[in-house]
Design an enzyme around this catalytic site. Sequence first.
Site, PDB file in Angstrom:
ATOM      1  N   HIS A   1      20.490 -10.372  17.160  1.00 61.25           N
ATOM      2  CA  HIS A   1      19.623 -10.721  17.125  1.00 61.25           C
ATOM      3  C   HIS A   1      18.346 -10.461  18.033  1.00 61.25           C
ATOM      4  O   HIS A   1      17.053 -10.419  17.264  1.00 61.25           O
ATOM      5  CB  HIS A   1      19.300 -12.360  16.616  1.00 61.25           C
ATOM      6  CG  HIS A   1      18.526 -12.355  15.494  1.00 61.25           C
ATOM      7  ND1 HIS A   1      17.249 -11.943  15.194  1.00 61.25           N
ATOM      8  CD2 HIS A   1      18.463 -13.840  14.999  1.00 61.25           C
ATOM      9  CE1 HIS A   1      16.874 -12.627  14.395  1.00 61.25           C
ATOM     10  NE2 HIS A   1      17.231 -13.493  13.676  1.00 61.25           N
TER      11      HIS A   1
ATOM     12  N   ASP B   1      15.798  -7.974  13.909  1.00 64.87           N
ATOM     13  CA  ASP B   1      15.371  -8.869  13.085  1.00 64.87           C
ATOM     14  C   ASP B   1      15.719  -8.919  11.948  1.00 64.87           C
ATOM     15  O   ASP B   1      16.794  -8.061  11.480  1.00 64.87           O
ATOM     16  CB  ASP B   1      13.692  -8.196  12.936  1.00 64.87           C
ATOM     17  CG  ASP B   1      12.158  -8.929  14.349  1.00 64.87           C
ATOM     18  OD1 ASP B   1      13.600  -9.591  15.667  1.00 64.87           O
ATOM     19  OD2 ASP B   1      11.936  -8.012  14.175  1.00 64.87           O
TER      20      ASP B   1
END
Length: 521
Positions: A492, A496
């Site tokens: 992450h 995204d």
Amino acid sequence: MTVDVKVPTLGESVTEATVATWFKQPGDTVAADEMLCELETDKVTVEVPAPAAGTLGEIVAQEGDTVGVDALLATIQEGEGEAPKPAPKAEAKADVKPSGAAKPSGEGKAVDVMVPALGESVTEATVATWFKSVGDTVEADEMLCELETDKVSVEVPAPAAGTLTELLAQEGDTVAAGGKLAILTTGDSAVAAPKAVDPKPAPDAGKEEIEEAKANVAAKGGAAKGDVEDAPSAKKLMAEKGLTSDQVTGSGRDGRVMKEDVMKAATAATSAPAPAASAPRAPVAAGDDAREERVKMTRLRQTIAKRLKDSQNTAAMLTTYNEVDMKAVMDLRSEYKDLFLKKHGVKLGFMSFFTKACVHALREVPEVNAEIDGTDVVYKNYVHMGIAAGTPQGLVVPVIRDADAMSFAEIEKAIAEKGAAARDGKLSMADMQGGTFTISNGGVYGSLMSSPILNPPQSGILGMHKIQDRPMVVGGEIVIRPMMYLALSYDHRIVDGKGAVTFLVRVKEALEDPRRLLMDL
């Protein structure tokens, strides 16, 4: 003639390295492709082989020096060249051989058995098994021992025919790349030194004492157990399963234990589960300790454990899920599998469809195919696809290079070749390096749903699962469809949520309608 030894290409975006270790000194005789030195970059360790045979002349870059790509490291005098210094191997033998040891006699010539190149960034290995003992006669290229690195097993062949006269590294010892493992003497007049026999005979021991010591080693499960050697793969599997050769009935020639024999014995045996290594060991009830067995983790298993835990500790890992209707792929595969096999000589499987679908999705969401390097994001304009494979030794991830430029048949052939090499323990370091994205198929073991762990420094891994018939609503009607859950674990920090979901949706769309792959939609 003088030949220059220069710094090789160090890899993408790497412009300099540090000279870590010189394995040869001025005046030493070197063979073509023999390792001369080792360079360290901020990412990998690079070995520098000799470009020609001859005598090492001047060393221009000393240990600790920083050098750029194509910089001069040293020179080699081709042919006879300068008079070589006294051979280092003679010094090494003098240092380790006990006083009174028998020396090679007659016309025999001492030949060093060296640790071969172990692969990029691998600098040491553990001596797993010696298949020959001191005093044994060996043929050229006959396997002497097996080394175990963090990722692969490396077999060491005899560099020449002769008699094994000295072992410089015992089973369990850690050896460096380019180090000496043993000494063998060519010719028929070699006399074995007693150093490598455990327990050690007296310095003046004769042949009878050496043979007796070898017999003692055999009685304790050592390598010198007789004329019949178990298969190397069987020995490794026995170590993993905690079995001895006495517990396995060999089906090979002259009672040789094969890998299949170990699997049968392991299936038949019942053993208590090993306690978790990462937590304090719980108290053992009286009598239970006699029913337990403790087996040292292999270097491969230790590395797997370390890398997976490092991945969890480093990456901001998150997993997103979806499901795919596999009917279109299964119908297409069923229709063309016979014709595909006839034309290409390889079966049409599901992995080529998933590889193509991932390549298609990675073009749209390139951050899933990227990696973080410090404060930079490195985008890869190519796809080196890692295909996770389970082996008796543990999980490995061979890499299909430039999968984005391959056809279905080329992908299937590459997967079949890498899979066979993985099962046989024949994967090289190069086969498992440089991957940009990974596919893991837990479905072959019956997994319905899982969250795969990232293979660092990659930013994404796709988990495939079991195909299972489920009732689905299609066009307002309930129908039975072959469904598979998909899981994408991603970093992450760089990917995204929108990009991860988009990637998985594109994979789903491509598999549910494979014509999209042809139309690049």
